[in-house]
Design a protein around this motif. Structure first.
Motif, PDB file in Angstrom:
ATOM      1  N   GLU A 121       0.831  -1.198   0.000  1.00  0.00           N
ATOM      2  CA  GLU A 121       0.000   0.000   0.000  1.00  0.00           C
ATOM      3  C   GLU A 121       0.870   1.255   0.000  1.00  0.00           C
ATOM      4  N   ARG A 122       1.950   1.220   0.765  1.00  0.00           N
ATOM      5  CA  ARG A 122       2.864   2.381   0.772  1.00  0.00           C
ATOM      6  C   ARG A 122       3.505   2.571  -0.597  1.00  0.00           C
ATOM      7  N   GLN A 125       0.919   3.977  -3.089  1.00  0.00           N
ATOM      8  CA  GLN A 125       0.707   5.418  -2.915  1.00  0.00           C
ATOM      9  C   GLN A 125       1.889   6.220  -3.459  1.00  0.00           C
ATOM     10  N   LYS A 126       3.087   5.715  -3.257  1.00  0.00           N
ATOM     11  CA  LYS A 126       4.283   6.396  -3.749  1.00  0.00           C
ATOM     12  C   LYS A 126       4.290   6.469  -5.280  1.00  0.00           C
TER      13      LYS A 126
END
Length: 411
Positions: A121-122, A125-126
């Motif tokens: 998820e990180r 988003q990045k």
């Protein structure tokens, strides 16, 4: 805290409150520790000062109640859901009022699949913030690709499904296969390298194919190296990884996502049988249109000839008995007369209709009337001959097309 017992008939007796206080005091002396389990029964209310949940041992079902101050829980921003595996850091304590053992949580971390999901998820988003998933980046697939690149595993079912689908739909297609690792730690770098190699070898579209598997099996296709290789590829890419419910990050970066490797084949190439059928329909419409247009010209020509045959008598009737003595008017046709062999069909037909209209008006002298009528007849013969030649050519082309279609049809 010292807990006092009461002497009753020679024995020490503790009250429930005293017992709970003693156990709680002893538990408070234990060190903090990490406990692993599956998060269940998560309960959080806006008016509550604490968040409560249960840690469950996935092997034997043993449970442990957990309490954590709401402010600390919210500050972690984990968005935890029931069923996730977590590591909880805290110390055991006893809720004295009810005598319930629980763990007072000081911190929580995802573990195993949960940790992977959080990392993905990180990364998602990045990469999204960099614009790698923007719809404006998506490109159209080529209608008739000259060379298709296929990145897949060795002897993989996905490879067979893509190749079979392409050959069945469009046998002339050319496919260049790059076999790589599709799971494990070596997969991301080899997949990214294969994509670049296929671009350099002239492929004008690439399909990334892998069959279904566990979450861990598909992780290489969410690796940052692979996602960036897909996004930066010089040619359109189709992602056909896993089953329809699987969504690795390469799906988001690809130009087109296929639900399965078989579906990817349908996106890559047209159906040759369907193309042939549509071509045959277009040819039939061409033939019908040509016949229809030639028929309309023929009808117009015959109408002009009928009018030409009736025009001299009509002209004489209109002129009356003084027609022979009237000074003949110059013929507009005579001023622009060209050799009949130099006239196109359209020019000849136009001149024929102009002669008919003039004769029908009755403003030509008797001598000129005869000349006009004779030229009109010659124009008609020229037009009729040209139409006959066109009609014959149409029939010849139609027979040739039918012969070629029959010889090229698969047996």
């Amino acid at each position: 805290m010292k807990v006092e017992a009461t002497e009753v008939d020679g024995r020490k007796v503790y009250s429930v409150r005293a017992f709970n206080q003693g156990v709680a005091s002893w538990l408070n002396r234990l060190p903090t520790l990490w406990v692993e389990g599956e998060l269940t029964e998560l309960r959080r209310q806006q008016r509550w000062q604490s968040v409560f949940f249960t840690l469950k041992d996935p092997d034997d079902g043993a449970c442990l109640s957990v309490q954590m101050p709401r402010g600390q829980f919210d500050a972690l921003r984990l968005d935890l859901q029931n069923g996730e595996r977590v590591h909880v850091f805290g110390r055991p304590e006893l809720y004295e009022q009810r005598g319930e053992l629980r763990l007072k949580a000081l911190s929580i971390e995802r573990f195993g699949l949960g940790a992977h999901l959080a990392a993905l998820e990180r990364l998602k988003q990045k990469l999204a913030a960099e614009g790698l998933f923007d719809a404006s980046r998506k490109r159209q697939l080529p209608r008739f690709p000259q060379l298709i690149g296929l990145v897949t595993g060795n002897d993989a079912a996905a490879k067979r499904d893509v190749l079979t689908g392409i050959v069945q739909r469009f046998p002339p297609a050319n496919v260049l296969v790059a076999e790589t690792y599709v799971q494990g730690p070596r997969a991301p770098s080899t997949i990214a390298t294969a994509i670049g190699d296929l671009c350099r070898r002239g492929c004008d579209v690439i399909v990334l194919a892998r069959g279904g598997g566990s979450f861990e099996d598909l992780l290489p296709f969410s690796d940052e190296r692979v996602v960036r290789a897909v996004a930066q590829c010089a040619v359109p890419i189709v992602s056909a990884v896993g089953h329809e419910q699987d969504t690795p990050l390469c799906d988001l970066a690809a130009d087109v996502r296929a639900s399965t490797p078989t579906a990817a084949a349908r996106l890559l190439v047209p159906d040759l049988a369907e193309l042939r059928a549509r071509l045959a329909q277009s040819r039939d419409r061409l033939h019908r249109g040509a016949y229809s247009l030639a028929g309309r010209h023929a009808g117009r020509l015959e109408s002009a000839r009928d009018r030409l045959h009736r025009a001299p008598l009509l002209a004489l009737e209109r002129r009356g008995s003084s027609a022979a003595t009237r000074s003949p008017c110059a013929s507009p046709t005579a001023r622009s007369e060209r050799p009949l062999t130099d006239l196109s069909f359209e020019d000849a037909q136009k001149e024929l209709e102009a002669i008919v209209e003039r004769l029908e008006r009755g403003d030509a002298g008797v001598d000129e009337l005869t000349k006009l009528w004779e030229r009109g007849e010659e124009l008609y013969r020229i037009c009729a001959a040209k139409l006959e030649a066109v009609h014959g050519r149409i029939e010849e082309l139609a027979r040739q097309g039918e012969s070629e279609s029959a010889s090229s049809s698969p047996s």
